[in-house]
Scaffold this motif. Structure first.
Motif, PDB file in Angstrom:
ATOM      1  N   THR A   7       8.865  -4.406   5.709  1.00  0.00           N
ATOM      2  CA  THR A   7       8.115  -5.079   4.650  1.00  0.00           C
ATOM      3  C   THR A   7       6.872  -5.706   5.247  1.00  0.00           C
ATOM      4  O   THR A   7       6.955  -6.466   6.220  1.00  0.00           O
ATOM      5  N   THR A   9       3.649  -7.383   3.430  1.00  0.00           N
ATOM      6  CA  THR A   9       2.816  -7.796   2.313  1.00  0.00           C
ATOM      7  C   THR A   9       2.006  -9.008   2.746  1.00  0.00           C
ATOM      8  O   THR A   9       2.072  -9.434   3.905  1.00  0.00           O
ATOM      9  N   HIS A  10       1.271  -9.567   1.820  1.00  0.00           N
ATOM     10  CA  HIS A  10       0.410 -10.710   2.119  1.00  0.00           C
ATOM     11  C   HIS A  10       1.174 -11.819   2.854  1.00  0.00           C
ATOM     12  O   HIS A  10       0.635 -12.428   3.779  1.00  0.00           O
ATOM     13  N   VAL A  42       7.952  -1.383   2.088  1.00  0.00           N
ATOM     14  CA  VAL A  42       7.430  -2.291   1.076  1.00  0.00           C
ATOM     15  C   VAL A  42       6.132  -2.863   1.624  1.00  0.00           C
ATOM     16  O   VAL A  42       6.134  -3.514   2.668  1.00  0.00           O
ATOM     17  N   PHE A  43       5.020  -2.594   0.913  1.00  0.00           N
ATOM     18  CA  PHE A  43       3.729  -3.017   1.450  1.00  0.00           C
ATOM     19  C   PHE A  43       2.733  -3.201   0.315  1.00  0.00           C
ATOM     20  O   PHE A  43       2.949  -2.750  -0.809  1.00  0.00           O
ATOM     21  N   ASP A  44       1.660  -3.871   0.630  1.00  0.00           N
ATOM     22  CA  ASP A  44       0.514  -3.963  -0.265  1.00  0.00           C
ATOM     23  C   ASP A  44      -0.733  -3.738   0.578  1.00  0.00           C
ATOM     24  O   ASP A  44      -0.638  -3.319   1.736  1.00  0.00           O
ATOM     25  N   SER A  45      -1.886  -4.009   0.030  1.00  0.00           N
ATOM     26  CA  SER A  45      -3.123  -3.744   0.754  1.00  0.00           C
ATOM     27  C   SER A  45      -3.240  -4.578   2.029  1.00  0.00           C
ATOM     28  O   SER A  45      -4.015  -4.235   2.922  1.00  0.00           O
ATOM     29  N   SER A  46      -2.454  -5.623   2.150  1.00  0.00           N
ATOM     30  CA  SER A  46      -2.459  -6.419   3.388  1.00  0.00           C
ATOM     31  C   SER A  46      -2.004  -5.590   4.579  1.00  0.00           C
ATOM     32  O   SER A  46      -2.422  -5.851   5.703  1.00  0.00           O
ATOM     33  N   LEU A  77      -3.052   4.761  -0.444  1.00  0.00           N
ATOM     34  CA  LEU A  77      -3.694   3.451  -0.597  1.00  0.00           C
ATOM     35  C   LEU A  77      -4.935   3.362   0.294  1.00  0.00           C
ATOM     36  O   LEU A  77      -5.973   2.858  -0.120  1.00  0.00           O
ATOM     37  N   TYR A  81      -8.905   2.784  -0.920  1.00  0.00           N
ATOM     38  CA  TYR A  81      -9.804   1.755  -0.385  1.00  0.00           C
ATOM     39  C   TYR A  81     -10.907   2.340   0.509  1.00  0.00           C
ATOM     40  O   TYR A  81     -11.749   1.612   1.003  1.00  0.00           O
TER      41      TYR A  81
END
Length: 91
Positions: A7, A9-10, A42-46, A77, A81
């Motif tokens: 994981t 994320t931010h 589990v990830f986001d743009s961070s 992703l 970007y």
């Protein structure tokens, strides 16, 4: 080889980047930096920010960088970007 957590994320990004940068600094002189993203689920743009931060650190140290195990969603992703070309992949 340095590894990303499952994981990223931010909430985890700053600590993860600091840990990876510290590990990078401990590698033998001239050694290539390899980052394994196989476990990243589990990830986001961070997560992209962390990868790009590692790229900057490797470049500043004059080391080649390879990313391994980047999943299709991570690469998608990165394309969204416009940074996919900055993430060198291998295997």
């Amino acid at each position: 080889m340095l590894s990303l957590p499952s994981t990223l994320t931010h909430d985890q990004a700053q600590a993860c980047l600091q840990q990876l940068q510290a590990s990078l600094a401990q590698l033998p002189a001239g050694a290539a930096v390899q980052i394994d993203a196989t476990e990243l689920a589990v990830f986001d743009s961070s997560a992209l920010a962390v990868l790009l931060g590692c790229r900057r650190a490797a470049m500043a140290a004059g080391r080649p960088l390879q990313m391994r195990g980047l999943s299709a969603p991570v690469l998608s992703l990165a394309r969204l970007y416009g940074v996919d070309g900055l993430l060198q992949t291998a295997g």
